[in-house]
Every structure is written in structure tokens, then in C-alpha cells.
Design a protein around this motif. Sequence first.
Motif, PDB file in Angstrom:
ATOM      1  N   LEU A 192      25.335 -35.400 -19.823  1.00 46.48           N
ATOM      2  CA  LEU A 192      24.459 -34.425 -20.145  1.00 46.48           C
ATOM      3  C   LEU A 192      23.896 -35.053 -21.498  1.00 46.48           C
ATOM      4  O   LEU A 192      22.881 -34.236 -22.010  1.00 46.48           O
ATOM      5  CB  LEU A 192      24.870 -33.386 -20.636  1.00 46.48           C
ATOM      6  N   GLN A 193      24.192 -36.119 -22.114  1.00 48.63           N
ATOM      7  CA  GLN A 193      23.741 -36.563 -23.376  1.00 48.63           C
ATOM      8  C   GLN A 193      22.182 -37.101 -23.212  1.00 48.63           C
ATOM      9  O   GLN A 193      21.915 -37.531 -21.922  1.00 48.63           O
ATOM     10  CB  GLN A 193      24.332 -38.040 -23.954  1.00 48.63           C
ATOM     11  N   PRO A 194      21.312 -36.907 -23.912  1.00 47.96           N
ATOM     12  CA  PRO A 194      19.901 -37.045 -23.745  1.00 47.96           C
ATOM     13  C   PRO A 194      19.579 -38.612 -23.242  1.00 47.96           C
ATOM     14  O   PRO A 194      18.808 -38.820 -22.393  1.00 47.96           O
ATOM     15  CB  PRO A 194      19.250 -36.944 -25.354  1.00 47.96           C
ATOM     16  N   TYR A 195      20.152 -39.388 -23.768  1.00 47.41           N
ATOM     17  CA  TYR A 195      20.105 -40.862 -23.343  1.00 47.41           C
ATOM     18  C   TYR A 195      20.488 -41.265 -21.967  1.00 47.41           C
ATOM     19  O   TYR A 195      19.469 -41.687 -21.529  1.00 47.41           O
ATOM     20  CB  TYR A 195      21.028 -41.979 -24.341  1.00 47.41           C
ATOM     21  N   TYR A 196      21.461 -40.703 -21.455  1.00 48.71           N
ATOM     22  CA  TYR A 196      21.778 -40.627 -20.044  1.00 48.71           C
ATOM     23  C   TYR A 196      20.834 -39.709 -19.048  1.00 48.71           C
ATOM     24  O   TYR A 196      20.502 -39.979 -18.059  1.00 48.71           O
ATOM     25  CB  TYR A 196      23.203 -39.985 -19.658  1.00 48.71           C
ATOM     26  N   ARG A 197      20.159 -38.801 -19.671  1.00 44.48           N
ATOM     27  CA  ARG A 197      19.232 -37.832 -19.082  1.00 44.48           C
ATOM     28  C   ARG A 197      18.269 -38.815 -18.969  1.00 44.48           C
ATOM     29  O   ARG A 197      17.464 -38.750 -17.756  1.00 44.48           O
ATOM     30  CB  ARG A 197      18.911 -36.723 -19.674  1.00 44.48           C
ATOM     31  N   GLU A 198      17.720 -39.369 -19.827  1.00 46.60           N
ATOM     32  CA  GLU A 198      16.635 -40.412 -19.707  1.00 46.60           C
ATOM     33  C   GLU A 198      16.852 -41.321 -18.746  1.00 46.60           C
ATOM     34  O   GLU A 198      15.750 -41.999 -17.928  1.00 46.60           O
ATOM     35  CB  GLU A 198      16.291 -41.239 -21.099  1.00 46.60           C
TER      36      GLU A 198
ATOM     37  N   ASN B  56      21.978 -32.532 -14.670  1.00 53.48           N
ATOM     38  CA  ASN B  56      22.896 -31.755 -14.906  1.00 53.48           C
ATOM     39  C   ASN B  56      23.349 -30.960 -13.495  1.00 53.48           C
ATOM     40  O   ASN B  56      22.665 -31.042 -12.731  1.00 53.48           O
ATOM     41  CB  ASN B  56      22.765 -30.626 -15.848  1.00 53.48           C
ATOM     42  N   GLY B  57      24.719 -30.661 -13.635  1.00 56.21           N
ATOM     43  CA  GLY B  57      25.235 -30.072 -12.234  1.00 56.21           C
ATOM     44  C   GLY B  57      25.804 -31.123 -11.395  1.00 56.21           C
ATOM     45  O   GLY B  57      26.408 -30.662 -10.249  1.00 56.21           O
ATOM     46  N   SER B  58      25.789 -32.379 -11.620  1.00 55.87           N
ATOM     47  CA  SER B  58      26.397 -33.291 -10.717  1.00 55.87           C
ATOM     48  C   SER B  58      27.948 -33.443 -10.743  1.00 55.87           C
ATOM     49  O   SER B  58      28.641 -33.686  -9.864  1.00 55.87           O
ATOM     50  CB  SER B  58      25.876 -34.833 -11.099  1.00 55.87           C
ATOM     51  N   CYS B  59      28.351 -32.900 -11.925  1.00 54.41           N
ATOM     52  CA  CYS B  59      30.057 -32.730 -12.060  1.00 54.41           C
ATOM     53  C   CYS B  59      30.375 -31.327 -12.423  1.00 54.41           C
ATOM     54  O   CYS B  59      30.516 -31.164 -13.761  1.00 54.41           O
ATOM     55  CB  CYS B  59      30.675 -33.895 -13.057  1.00 54.41           C
ATOM     56  N   PRO B  60      30.098 -30.427 -11.592  1.00 53.64           N
ATOM     57  CA  PRO B  60      30.197 -29.064 -12.017  1.00 53.64           C
ATOM     58  C   PRO B  60      31.829 -28.531 -12.648  1.00 53.64           C
ATOM     59  O   PRO B  60      31.807 -27.677 -13.595  1.00 53.64           O
ATOM     60  CB  PRO B  60      30.180 -28.198 -10.668  1.00 53.64           C
ATOM     61  N   VAL B  61      32.868 -29.077 -12.284  1.00 51.14           N
ATOM     62  CA  VAL B  61      33.909 -28.809 -12.906  1.00 51.14           C
ATOM     63  C   VAL B  61      34.099 -29.411 -14.215  1.00 51.14           C
ATOM     64  O   VAL B  61      34.433 -28.726 -15.258  1.00 51.14           O
ATOM     65  CB  VAL B  61      35.243 -29.451 -12.077  1.00 51.14           C
ATOM     66  N   ALA B  62      33.589 -30.557 -14.388  1.00 49.40           N
ATOM     67  CA  ALA B  62      33.515 -31.256 -15.702  1.00 49.40           C
ATOM     68  C   ALA B  62      32.792 -30.465 -16.662  1.00 49.40           C
ATOM     69  O   ALA B  62      32.909 -29.907 -18.040  1.00 49.40           O
ATOM     70  CB  ALA B  62      33.038 -32.477 -15.822  1.00 49.40           C
TER      71      ALA B  62
END
Length: 415
Positions: free
Chosen positions: A364-370, A375-381
Motif C-alpha cells: 500500500l506504500q506509494p512506491y509499490y502502488r506506482e 489495495n484489496g489484494s491481501c484483505p486479512v493483512a
Amino acid sequence: MSKIINKNRLKFIPYGRQYIDKEDIQEVVKVLKSDFLTQGPKIPEFEEKLAGYCGSRYAVVFNSGTSALHGAYFALGLGKGDEFITSPITFVATANAGLYLGAKPVFVDVESDTGNIDASKIEKKITKRTRLITPVHYAGHPVDLDRIRDIATRHKLFVVEDACHALGAKYSHQSKTNNWTKIGSCSHSDMTVLSFHPVKHITTGEGGAVLTTNKDFYKKLVMFRSHGITKDKTLFTNYDNLHNYNNYGIHSNLISHVDDWYYEMQSLGYNYRMTDIQAALGISQLRKLDTFVEKRRAIADVYRKAFLNNTYFDIPTEKDYAYSSYHLYAIRLKDKYKNRKKEIFARMRKIGLGVQVHYIPVYLQPYYRELGYKNGSCPVAEDFYHKEISLPMFPGLKHKDIKTVIEKVLTVFNS
Ligand SMILES: *Cc1c(COP(=O)(O)O)cnc(C)c1O
């Protein structure tokens, strides 16, 4: 409530803190007065003691846990086009270290109670490109290593344990009374990575280590840490090409020194070395590690008794296979309080509780979003993140402070 606040207004109890005593200071001062501040005798001594403690064959210390992760991934040959599986509930470095090498982190969701990677969800994420699984022993509670090892073996994958939270923890595949293996023994993995940041179990200021039982990995780690350079004659590949003169006529008592200047750079390494000043601190800290872990477990026990069956939050569990070293004491808000997390956290901080949140899911960090992570890919996390609060947990926490923490935590929910 106001009484408690007033009494402790100026006091702030952090979530984690180093424990440094007189001996630690003396050991550091000794190095400062010695001939070697770096690359001296304290490094191999620390490595030997660390490997001995954990029950692994080799330890290679680094200048941080992050550089140690980078070294471990490099040693097994992780590179462009490769994928590796890890947990999103970790510090960003676990995933970043793979990005340094051009590999792609693939995040697998976590267990809702331990916050550890959910082994039952790993296989769905394995592709032809997957090379490695990096489980994180979140908060010091070991993952179920038997299950991870089994998956890795069936799919021919490497395992690197991110044990930055778990020095001093133990794993057993049977029950609590059965043969415990120390985390770091590498009984189920190729390498295990540690951090010596001040909030971790022992500290060297900044620092880290890779443990392994594999000699090839060991050699690569040692070179990687120091520019890819070796001075080991048995490893030279270019000496003869470079020196078309010979040793004839050189007096025999000089022979052992004829190539003392010579070294080879055989791979692209870094300067990731730890200093002897730090290693001396590490050696001194390591002597206290068992006491530190016992203290952490005693604090967890006091918390557990005080918070048992409360209606506001769940407390950490300890599975049959786990002897946690409690890097963190991570509580999880019950569903009905989840939407009030911000307020609860703020109120705790306001009354001097240095609570923290571990962690924002890495993707969910901006760098990873880029990079395209959604988001939503690991709902339990994500749910875990919205519920988790880390309470103060460190060996120097006084009984009085523990009582204060308990009172204040309950005050926040009761008012
Ligand atoms: C602390 C930590 C790291 C990185 O260690 P540094 O020594 O801070 O570089 C990596 N992974 C986890 C899980 C950590 O907690």
C-alpha cells in the motif's frame, strides 16, 4: 482518568527501547582504544558467538538488517525476472531488498491471529518465476516452518527467514514440550536474517546478520559485504594472468609475503561492513539475550493476565509450535472498535503511551502502488493493519511502568 493523566503527564513510555549497561559501554570503549575500529578481531568473534548461539554453522554480520537481506537474496542468485513470496505485514526492507536486485515481491496474505504469512495461501501464488519464500516471524512469533519448508521443497524454492523480530525465539514441530530449535539454526531454511537496530532484541546501533549452514552462501555473503573483493588465495582466478614473473630467486622467508598486496574483485559488492565498535557492543549484548527474552516473555505474561477476556481487543496468541521472543506486543482491536482505531491510538499517545502500529501493508506504500500493486489484494493483512496497536515491550520496562501501561490502556477504552 484525569488522575492518571496528571500523575504521569510528562512521562512517555516508548513501544521499544534498547538496554545498555556498564559492560556494554566498557566493551565499546576498549575497541576505541585498540588498533582496529573496523575489520579487526571483534567481527569474527561476534560472528562465531552469534552462530554458536543460534546453532547455525556460519554468521556474516552486516551494517544493517536491510543490507543483510540484500546479501542473502544476492547469495542465492535472486535477479531480474525472478519472483519471491513474502508477507505484506513487515517492514518495507523485506521486500525492498529483492527490488534492489530486480526481482518482484509477491505478497501472500497473513493469518488473522499471528500476523504471519498464511502458509495455506502460498501455493496459489507460486509461478514458474518463483525462486524464494521469505517468511517473517512477525512480532517474534515463529511461522510454522515445517509447512513452509514442505512447500519450498516440493516447488524447489529457497527459504530465507526474516527473523529481524525473532532472535531468541524457538520453533517446535511437535508440541511445547518437544525438541525446540532456535530460530537462526537454519534447520528449515537456506539463510536467516537478523537486525540489531535498537528496538530489536540486541543492538549494535545499526546492524544485521545472515546465518547459514551453506558454505557457498557464506563465501558469497562475505564478498558481497565488502565490494565483491576477496583476499583468499584459494579463490583467485586472475593472479597468474596478471603476474607473468615468478618467485624464483626470492628468499624462502619472503615467499609467504610475495603477494600480500593482492586482492581480486570478483562480483559487484557493496561496503556493507559492520565496525568492530559495533561488534563489541553486539558481543556484550548477546550475553544478555536470554535474560532479555525472559524479561519480554514475563511482561507478555503480565499483559496477558491483565487483558484476558477483555471485550475491546484480542491479545497475542502463542501456537503450540512457537516460543515467541516477543519483539512486539501486538494487540488487535475487536471488530466493533476497528473504526475507532485512529481515535484510540491518539488517546493512548496523548496520555503518554508510546504505542506504534506494525505495519502498513508494504504494497500500500506509494512506491509499490506506482509499481502496480493494488489495495484489496491481501484483505486479512489490511484488516490486521486497521486493528493492530503495539504496546510498550522492552526488557528495561519496570514493573511500575507495566502497571501504568495496563491502567492507561484500559482507561482509554473505559472512558
Ligand atoms: C528491522 C527490520 C528489518 C530491517 O532491519 P534494519 O536493521 O532496520 O535495516 C527488516 N525486516 C524486519 C521485519 C524488521 O523488523
